[in-house]
Design a protein around this motif. Structure first.
Motif, PDB file in Angstrom:
ATOM      1  N   ALA B  59      38.938  39.231  76.584  1.00  0.00           N
ATOM      2  CA  ALA B  59      39.877  37.880  76.500  1.00  0.00           C
ATOM      3  C   ALA B  59      40.691  38.121  75.082  1.00  0.00           C
ATOM      4  O   ALA B  59      42.020  37.787  75.193  1.00  0.00           O
ATOM      5  N   PHE B  60      39.955  38.394  73.941  1.00  0.00           N
ATOM      6  CA  PHE B  60      40.653  38.473  72.854  1.00  0.00           C
ATOM      7  C   PHE B  60      41.386  39.760  72.542  1.00  0.00           C
ATOM      8  O   PHE B  60      42.758  39.421  71.914  1.00  0.00           O
ATOM      9  N   LEU B 116      34.798  32.047  80.686  1.00  0.00           N
ATOM     10  CA  LEU B 116      36.196  31.659  79.867  1.00  0.00           C
ATOM     11  C   LEU B 116      37.068  32.796  80.139  1.00  0.00           C
ATOM     12  O   LEU B 116      38.142  32.444  80.199  1.00  0.00           O
ATOM     13  N   ALA B 117      36.598  34.174  80.002  1.00  0.00           N
ATOM     14  CA  ALA B 117      37.435  35.153  79.856  1.00  0.00           C
ATOM     15  C   ALA B 117      38.230  35.135  81.382  1.00  0.00           C
ATOM     16  O   ALA B 117      39.432  35.420  81.518  1.00  0.00           O
ATOM     17  N   GLN B 118      37.509  34.917  82.348  1.00  0.00           N
ATOM     18  CA  GLN B 118      38.010  34.769  83.611  1.00  0.00           C
ATOM     19  C   GLN B 118      39.080  33.874  83.654  1.00  0.00           C
ATOM     20  O   GLN B 118      40.268  34.013  84.295  1.00  0.00           O
ATOM     21  N   LEU B 230      42.537  42.518  80.296  1.00  0.00           N
ATOM     22  CA  LEU B 230      41.468  41.241  79.830  1.00  0.00           C
ATOM     23  C   LEU B 230      40.722  40.965  81.053  1.00  0.00           C
ATOM     24  O   LEU B 230      40.027  40.025  81.078  1.00  0.00           O
ATOM     25  N   HIS B 231      40.536  41.998  82.043  1.00  0.00           N
ATOM     26  CA  HIS B 231      39.849  41.658  82.978  1.00  0.00           C
ATOM     27  C   HIS B 231      38.055  42.031  82.577  1.00  0.00           C
ATOM     28  O   HIS B 231      37.991  42.701  81.518  1.00  0.00           O
ATOM     29  N   VAL B 232      37.486  41.244  83.389  1.00  0.00           N
ATOM     30  CA  VAL B 232      35.953  41.328  83.176  1.00  0.00           C
ATOM     31  C   VAL B 232      35.327  42.820  83.013  1.00  0.00           C
ATOM     32  O   VAL B 232      34.520  43.485  82.472  1.00  0.00           O
ATOM     33  N   VAL B 233      36.198  44.018  83.821  1.00  0.00           N
ATOM     34  CA  VAL B 233      35.646  45.437  83.878  1.00  0.00           C
ATOM     35  C   VAL B 233      35.939  46.005  82.599  1.00  0.00           C
ATOM     36  O   VAL B 233      35.255  46.665  81.915  1.00  0.00           O
TER      37      VAL B 233
END
Lengths: 419, 307
Positions: B59-60, B116-118, B230-233
């Motif tokens: 995400a950052f 949060l990242a999602q 910024l995907h979870v992958v």
């Protein structure tokens, strides 16, 4: 004696340096396709189609061998760009081809334009802007598949012709969805029809029940663009909840009635209309030969991606032949695509001045045939260019881009507002 | 000490000479490796030194990339505004995440950072007019002074080297030692009078800042941004780099980044079944080198030297 020995030793070392011999190396084509992940089937179809054509000409054109170098972009734009760099800088390919994901095509677009590498979109990548004048337009692009709006425009033409005046739409909530349904809204409004309701279920929706029951009653038809498994889930509920008996369904791009789905869907798919630039059931010698060869290799019926890959390979070979194999002369090589014309499994093909294919659009209907359920062609529009049925000037005169129309497609005045 | 200095001097010579020796593609690939090395090191500060596992680190990385792309492409601002703005957004997001997530520990912390990242991913995906949705935002230009591959490589090399020095200094500082104390035992550090939460908060923000720097460099490297950044992958990928390289070693994650990028590049060009090959390599690494590549190196070579 000794001098001639030395000469004999040195001469072969020097030969590859001279340009006439450099020409004798293979024509290298870098194929960037998704071969893992969600879109792997599309990538594999494109690859099979490409191979079928090149094999049919002995992998040779203009006196040079054709060498395919295949890279998996994994459906990720930054990986696609890394692969493009590798192909161009390391493998020294003269042509990039393939591209299923629009995001990957957009990511590679700037790089290819800068490096002046011809980029043949022979996969599904359908962003309208890549072959239309504007900031994304790339003169090094040739597209042998389709753009997002034309199958949608064909759907509008067919729907209006068959008396549909008020329709409800159902579109997956993502970029490709707006580009497609926007194309439909524009063409349908222009003919005099209206969209009375727009719905945008998220891509990974599991339960389409609420969306199905929410369809406004009294519409003349339901128009959908639901790629992947979304279409499959939707149509099962559309049928079970009794809506299919009430409203005819138009499936832009044939995503619900995608051939591999048909046996699973069974009677639930009967009677669904769809528009696409291909149907495996087209009765031409080119297509029958193509389908037979495809069945032999892949053990299944080809999709439009297979036919697009075939057309891409054919166009590359024609252009290479026209310049006597000298594909390194990029400007001449690209110019050679423009006058190219040939008969393909998709029908007759030619190119416009922007490098976009001009081809036929087919309206298909699911029927039960002797070979099981199949998409049978019920209507055909010939010579459909990327602006069809409008002219370039007319299409450019509208104020809003398709993606900006999400949520206001029911308002024809806004859809058709001029700049 | 002399050995470390020699190693640093050798590394410096290799990295500086590289663009003049290898073909341009490998200069680009090395640039990518350096960027991900920084990204992995920033995550190691959290996981390895503070003991906070995060599954939302991308995400950052991504918000900094998006900020720069949106400001430059959509709002036509100069890179002198866009670049600092990207870093600022990463730091601000790091602070927000820390405020929300530091209540939890272990797998709950993983879940919260993931969630949060999602949310951030969802915004990038859905806010089409600004971010271009899933098509992403192409058309970013590199600053004029680093427009070619070689000068951009040196910019990245310089920034990554400087960041590494800062991270090493940080870890060896009293603050860094306190972080490692917290990793070992929160309650003991609390009893010793350390403000545990404040230390963790600052570590989280610093890690976010360096991840943001990596994201900023990556967006200029690629000249586009897509939700995939910024995907979870991507978060999982950098986590694997840290684990394969060696948690809590700083240099290890950098080596892990290099190993994974090179392996992926080489194997995926050879076979369509490259995912299978990579998976087997991951499993083998965790089985035979549980402390990562650097742990393996230390066990095999360092142990022998000490008789």
């Amino acid at each position: 004696m000794r001098a001639s020995w030395i000469a004999a030793g040195v001469l072969p070392l020097m030969l590859p340096i001279t340009s006439s011999f450099a020409q004798q190396g293979p024509i290298k084509i870098g194929l960037i396709l998704p071969l893992s992940g969600t879109f792997a089937p599309n990538g594999e179809d494109t690859l099979t189609g490409t191979r079928i054509y090149f094999d049919s000409i002995g992998n040779q054109v203009g006196g040079r061998k054709i060498e395919l170098i295949i890279e998996d972009e994994q459906g990720r734009p930054d990986v696609g760009l890394t692969k493009a760099r590798k192909l161009v800088e390391n493998d020294k390919v003269q042509i990039l081809a393939g591209f299923v994901s629009t995001a990957v095509a957009l990511a590679v677009n700037d790089y290819a334009r800068e490096k002046k590498i011809p980029m043949v979109l022979s996969g599904d990548a359908g962003a309208n802007e890549l072959t239309m004048p504007g900031p994304l337009y790339n003169p090094y692009i040739v597209r042998t598949s389709q753009n997002g709006r034309t199958p949608a425009a064909a759907a509008a033409a067919f729907a209006y012709k068959n008396g549909w005046r008020k329709v409800a739409t159902m579109t997956s909530d993502y970029a490709g969805g707006f580009d497609t349904i926007g194309g439909f809204a524009q063409a349908f409004c222009k003919l005099g029809g209206t969209i009375v309701q727009e719905q945008y279920p998220p891509i990974n929706t599991n339960d389409y029940g609420p969306y199905v029951t929410n369809v406004q009653s009294g519409v003349d038809g339901v128009v959908t663009f639901l790629p992947g498994s979304a279409g499959l889930k939707f149509v099962k509920q559309f049928d079970e909840l009794g809506m299919k008996a009430k409203y005819p369904l138009m499936d832009i791009f044939g995503q619900i009635v995608y051939e591999p789905f048909l046996p699973q869907l069974g009677d639930a798919a009967l009677g669904i209309y769809s528009t696409l630039h291909y149907a495996p059931t087209i009765k031409t010698p080119e297509n029958e030969a193509f389908v037979a060869e495809y069945m032999k290799r892949a053990k299944r019926i080809p999709s439009d991606n297979g036919a697009d890959g075939w057309a891409g390979a054919h166009a590359i070979a024609d252009a290479a032949k026209a310049v006597d194999g000298k594909v390194e002369d990029t400007e001449k090589f690209l110019a050679a695509f423009r006058p190219d014309k040939f008969a393909s499994p998709k029908g007759n093909i030619s190119f416009d001045k922007y490098g976009q294919l001009i081809q036929s659009m087919y309206v298909r209907k699911v029927e039960k045939t002797a070979d099981g359920y199949a998409n049978v062609v019920v209507e055909k529009f010939d010579n459909v260019d990327q602006f069809w049925p409008m002219t370039e000037a007319e299409l450019e005169s509208y104020k809003y881009r398709y993606s900006e129309l999400k949520g206001s497609m029911t308002n024809c005045a806004k859809v058709l507002e001029k700049k | 000490m002399a050995r470390i200095l020699l190693f640093i001097a050798l590394a410096a010579v290799v990295f500086v000479a590289l663009p003049f020796v290898v073909p341009s593609y490998y200069v680009g690939l090395t640039t990518k490796i350096l960027i991900f090395a920084l990204f992995a090191m920033s995550l190691d500060l959290l996981i390895g030194y503070t003991g906070l596992a995060s599954l939302g680190h991308a995400a950052f990385f991504g918000i900094s990339a998006y900020t720069i792309a949106v400001l430059s492409v959509k709002l036509r601002m100069s890179e002198w505004i866009a670049f600092p703005a990207g870093l600022t957004m990463a730091i601000a997001l790091g602070a927000v995440f820390a405020l929300l997530a530091l209540r939890a520990r272990g797998s709950y912390l993983l879940m919260i950072t993931l969630a949060l990242a999602q949310v951030v991913w969802g915004i990038a995906f859905g806010w089409r007019t600004m971010t271009g949705g899933d098509d992403g935002l192409p058309g970013l230009r590199r600053p004029a002074f680093v427009s070619d591959e070689t000068s951009f490589y040196f910019l990245v090399l310089g920034l990554v080297a400087a960041s590494t020095v800062v991270l090493v200094a940080l870890i060896r500082s009293p603050f860094g030692l306190a972080l490692q104390g917290i990793r070992e035992s929160e309650s003991r550090m609390q009893a010793l009078g350390f403000n545990v939460w404040r230390h963790q908060f600052v570590a989280f923000v610093i890690a976010a800042a360096f991840a943001g720097l990596a994201g900023a460099l990556y967006v200029y490297y690629n000249r586009f941004v897509s939700p995939d950044f910024l995907h979870v992958v991507r978060s999982a990928e950098v986590l694997i780099m840290v684990i394969i390289g060696g948690v809590g070693t700083l240099l290890g994650p950098a080596i892990g980044a290099a190993a994974i990028i090179l392996l992926e590049d080489i194997i995926s060009s050879q076979t369509q079944h490259w995912l299978l090959a990579l998976g087997i390599i991951y499993v083998a690494t965790t089985l035979f080198a549980p402390r990562g590549l650097i742990g393996l190196y230390r066990e095999r070579f360092m142990a022998r030297r000490k008789p």
